[in-house]
Design an enzyme around this catalytic site. Structure first.
Site, PDB file in Angstrom:
ATOM      1  N   SER A  98       0.820  -0.961  -0.152  1.00 18.31           N
ATOM      2  CA  SER A  98       0.171   0.058  -0.112  1.00 18.31           C
ATOM      3  C   SER A  98       0.864   1.118  -0.148  1.00 18.31           C
ATOM      4  CB  SER A  98      -0.773   0.004   1.419  1.00 18.31           C
ATOM      5  OG  SER A  98      -1.371   1.304   1.519  1.00 18.31           O
ATOM      6  N   TYR A 122      -1.822  -1.290  10.620  1.00 16.78           N
ATOM      7  CA  TYR A 122      -2.075  -1.430   9.277  1.00 16.78           C
ATOM      8  C   TYR A 122      -0.750  -0.911   8.364  1.00 16.78           C
ATOM      9  CZ  TYR A 122      -3.838  -1.113   4.581  1.00 16.78           C
ATOM     10  OH  TYR A 122      -4.273  -1.439   3.242  1.00 16.78           O
TER      11      TYR A 122
HETATM   12  N1  LIG Z   1      -8.961  -0.398  -1.001  1.00 19.07           N
HETATM   13  C1  LIG Z   1      -7.751   0.035  -0.564  1.00 19.07           C
HETATM   14  O1  LIG Z   1      -7.848   1.546  -0.424  1.00 19.07           O
HETATM   15  C2  LIG Z   1      -6.291  -0.526  -0.780  1.00 19.07           C
HETATM   16  C3  LIG Z   1      -5.238   0.321  -0.853  1.00 19.07           C
HETATM   17  C4  LIG Z   1      -3.992  -0.326  -0.705  1.00 19.07           C
HETATM   18  C5  LIG Z   1      -3.777  -1.508  -0.407  1.00 19.07           C
HETATM   19  N2  LIG Z   1      -4.913  -2.277  -0.290  1.00 19.07           N
HETATM   20  C6  LIG Z   1      -5.032  -3.719   0.171  1.00 19.07           C
HETATM   21  O2  LIG Z   1      -5.374  -4.380  -0.992  1.00 19.07           O
HETATM   22  C7  LIG Z   1      -5.849  -5.852  -0.473  1.00 19.07           C
HETATM   23  C8  LIG Z   1      -7.200  -5.894  -0.882  1.00 19.07           C
HETATM   24  O3  LIG Z   1      -8.046  -5.074  -0.408  1.00 19.07           O
HETATM   25  P1  LIG Z   1      -9.292  -4.562  -1.050  1.00 19.07           P
HETATM   26  O4  LIG Z   1      -9.326  -3.173  -1.276  1.00 19.07           O
HETATM   27  O5  LIG Z   1      -9.520  -5.345  -2.299  1.00 19.07           O
HETATM   28  O6  LIG Z   1     -10.536  -4.791   0.131  1.00 19.07           O
HETATM   29  P2  LIG Z   1     -11.648  -5.762   0.328  1.00 19.07           P
HETATM   30  O7  LIG Z   1     -12.671  -5.405  -0.710  1.00 19.07           O
HETATM   31  O8  LIG Z   1     -12.070  -5.656   1.649  1.00 19.07           O
HETATM   32  O9  LIG Z   1     -10.978  -7.333   0.169  1.00 19.07           O
HETATM   33  C9  LIG Z   1     -10.313  -8.029   1.075  1.00 19.07           C
HETATM   34  C10 LIG Z   1     -10.152  -9.454   0.955  1.00 19.07           C
HETATM   35  O10 LIG Z   1      -9.807  -9.989   1.977  1.00 19.07           O
HETATM   36  C11 LIG Z   1     -10.365 -11.130   2.403  1.00 19.07           C
HETATM   37  N3  LIG Z   1     -10.261 -11.527   3.741  1.00 19.07           N
HETATM   38  C12 LIG Z   1     -10.264 -10.796   4.722  1.00 19.07           C
HETATM   39  N4  LIG Z   1     -10.159 -11.111   5.886  1.00 19.07           N
HETATM   40  C13 LIG Z   1      -9.634 -12.465   5.792  1.00 19.07           C
HETATM   41  C14 LIG Z   1      -9.429 -13.643   6.539  1.00 19.07           C
HETATM   42  N5  LIG Z   1      -9.208 -13.499   7.930  1.00 19.07           N
HETATM   43  N6  LIG Z   1      -8.977 -14.812   5.790  1.00 19.07           N
HETATM   44  C15 LIG Z   1      -9.187 -14.719   4.545  1.00 19.07           C
HETATM   45  N7  LIG Z   1      -9.656 -13.750   3.511  1.00 19.07           N
HETATM   46  C16 LIG Z   1      -9.976 -12.589   4.102  1.00 19.07           C
HETATM   47  C17 LIG Z   1     -11.771 -10.694   2.147  1.00 19.07           C
HETATM   48  O11 LIG Z   1     -12.638 -11.904   2.001  1.00 19.07           O
HETATM   49  P3  LIG Z   1     -13.692 -12.436   3.008  1.00 19.07           P
HETATM   50  O12 LIG Z   1     -14.314 -11.327   3.879  1.00 19.07           O
HETATM   51  O13 LIG Z   1     -14.742 -13.279   2.322  1.00 19.07           O
HETATM   52  O14 LIG Z   1     -12.737 -13.381   3.774  1.00 19.07           O
HETATM   53  C18 LIG Z   1     -11.670 -10.002   0.861  1.00 19.07           C
HETATM   54  O15 LIG Z   1     -11.720 -11.004  -0.229  1.00 19.07           O
HETATM   55  C19 LIG Z   1      -5.464  -5.769   0.833  1.00 19.07           C
HETATM   56  O16 LIG Z   1      -4.277  -6.440   1.205  1.00 19.07           O
HETATM   57  C20 LIG Z   1      -5.400  -4.202   1.352  1.00 19.07           C
HETATM   58  O17 LIG Z   1      -4.764  -4.061   2.319  1.00 19.07           O
HETATM   59  C21 LIG Z   1      -6.302  -1.758  -0.382  1.00 19.07           C
END
Ligand SMILES: NC(=O)c1ccc[n+]([C@@H]2O[C@H](COP(=O)([O-])OP(=O)(O)OC[C@H]3O[C@@H](n4cnc5c(N)ncnc54)[C@H](OP(=O)(O)O)[C@@H]3O)[C@@H](O)[C@H]2O)c1
Length: 274
Positions: free
Chosen positions: A152, A165
């Site tokens: 990130s 985080y």
């Molecule tokens: N969105 C942003 O602004 C942003 C920016 C920078 C980096 N990121 C990173 O990008 C990645 C994806 O995030 P996203 O934005 O796509 O968010 P998201 O839509 O909330 O997706 C998160 C994913 O992680 C899974 N997850 C959460 N807890 C889990 C657990 N205990 N075991 C297995 N799977 C789990 C969730 O699935 P379930 O709930 O079905 O388990 C979901 O598929 C993350 O690592 C996040 O830190 C996001």
């Protein structure tokens, strides 16, 4: 269309956190490029829906493995399951992750521990367990094997109110870049992806609104950043998504820590940094 160097046809890609947001985006892009998939996250219905979509659109064979990756022993269970099914992973996308928002003193210690378990411990254990498979795949399928870890822009500086985080993402960036070097002669493509705020379920899970961001990235933006990096003959150790985010990350690295943490702390008074 840009020149496609990364070609995972005939390989299997494992995407963690494939039930929403960026993870579903990675699964779609990898399927479109001809990989079969292992989809994992906790929400089985979402994973199965995605598997059906990918089979219909691209003829993809998907294996759905519902799992809480933050639970003790979950990674070992996943690896044993892959072994039993005879699946060799050629591309690993360590995407599952979440953020907590608030001062450390006000945060739930159990939730913080889950955050470290998922963002750091599971990512490290899964990478270590599957690295031999990935290296073997990079020999069998030159330019068709990759390790993509989701960091990130929070990795580039401390983030008050998202202290845990940001620290987990700094770990992911450091870990991945070291591994990029260790594997540089293998042909395996290793990179950490560093998006700024993206329009996914991320903010809802963190318990904050994304309204304070005027220029949220889309999942498509992050896929473009990732696959442009993978399509380079020499994949970079990290890639930042969004020009403004890229400039900010570079500036943050050059300023004194006291200045950076104060500026980010003020910015983050009303909303989270992704
Ligand atoms: N969105 C942003 O602004 C942003 C920016 C920078 C980096 N990121 C990173 O990008 C990645 C994806 O995030 P996203 O934005 O796509 O968010 P998201 O839509 O909330 O997706 C998160 C994913 O992680 C899974 N997850 C959460 N807890 C889990 C657990 N205990 N075991 C297995 N799977 C789990 C969730 O699935 P379930 O709930 O079905 O388990 C979901 O598929 C993350 O690592 C996040 O830190 C996001």
């Amino acid at each position: 269309m840009r020149n496609r160097v990364f070609n995972p046809i005939g390989t299997v890609a494992l995407v963690t956190g494939a039930s929403s947001g960026l993870g579903a985006g990675f699964a779609r892009e990898l399927a479109e490029r001809g990989a079969d998939l292992v989809l994992t996250a906790r929400r089985q219905d979402r994973l199965e829906g995605l598997a059906v979509e990918l089979a219909e659109k691209y003829g993809t064979v998907s294996t759905v493995i519902p799992l809480d990756l933050a639970a003790p022993g979950a990674v070992a269970e996943l690896v044993a399951d892959l072994h039993t099914r005879g699946i060799t992973v050629g591309t690993l996308v360590n995407n599952a992750g979440f953020a907590t928002y608030g001062t450390l003193a006000d945060s739930d210690p159990v939730r913080l521990s889950e955050e470290v378990s998922l963002n750091v411990t599971a990512l490290t254990a899964l990478t270590r367990a599957l690295l031999p498979d990935l290296l073997q795949a990079s020999r069998a399928h030159p330019a068709g094997a990759a390790l993509v870890n989701l960091a990130s822009t929070a990795a580039f500086q401390p983030v008050p109110k998202m202290a845990v985080y940001a620290a987990t993402k700094a770990y992911v960036l450091s870990f991945t870049e070291a591994l990029w070097y260790e594997t540089r002669q293998s042909g395996l493509k290793v990179t950490a992806i560093c998006p700024g705020p993206v329009d996914t379920e991320f903010f809802e899970v963190a318990g904050r609104s994304a309204d304070s961001y005027r220029d949220l990235l889309t999942v498509a933006d992050v896929m473009r950043t990732t696959f442009t990096a993978l399509d380079r003959a020499s994949t970079p150790p990290h890639a930042v998504s969004g020009l403004r985010n890229s400039v900010f990350a570079q500036v943050a690295g050059r300023l004194p820590h006291r200045t950076v943490v104060t500026v980010v702390g003020r910015m983050n008074r009303s909303g989270p940094t992704a």
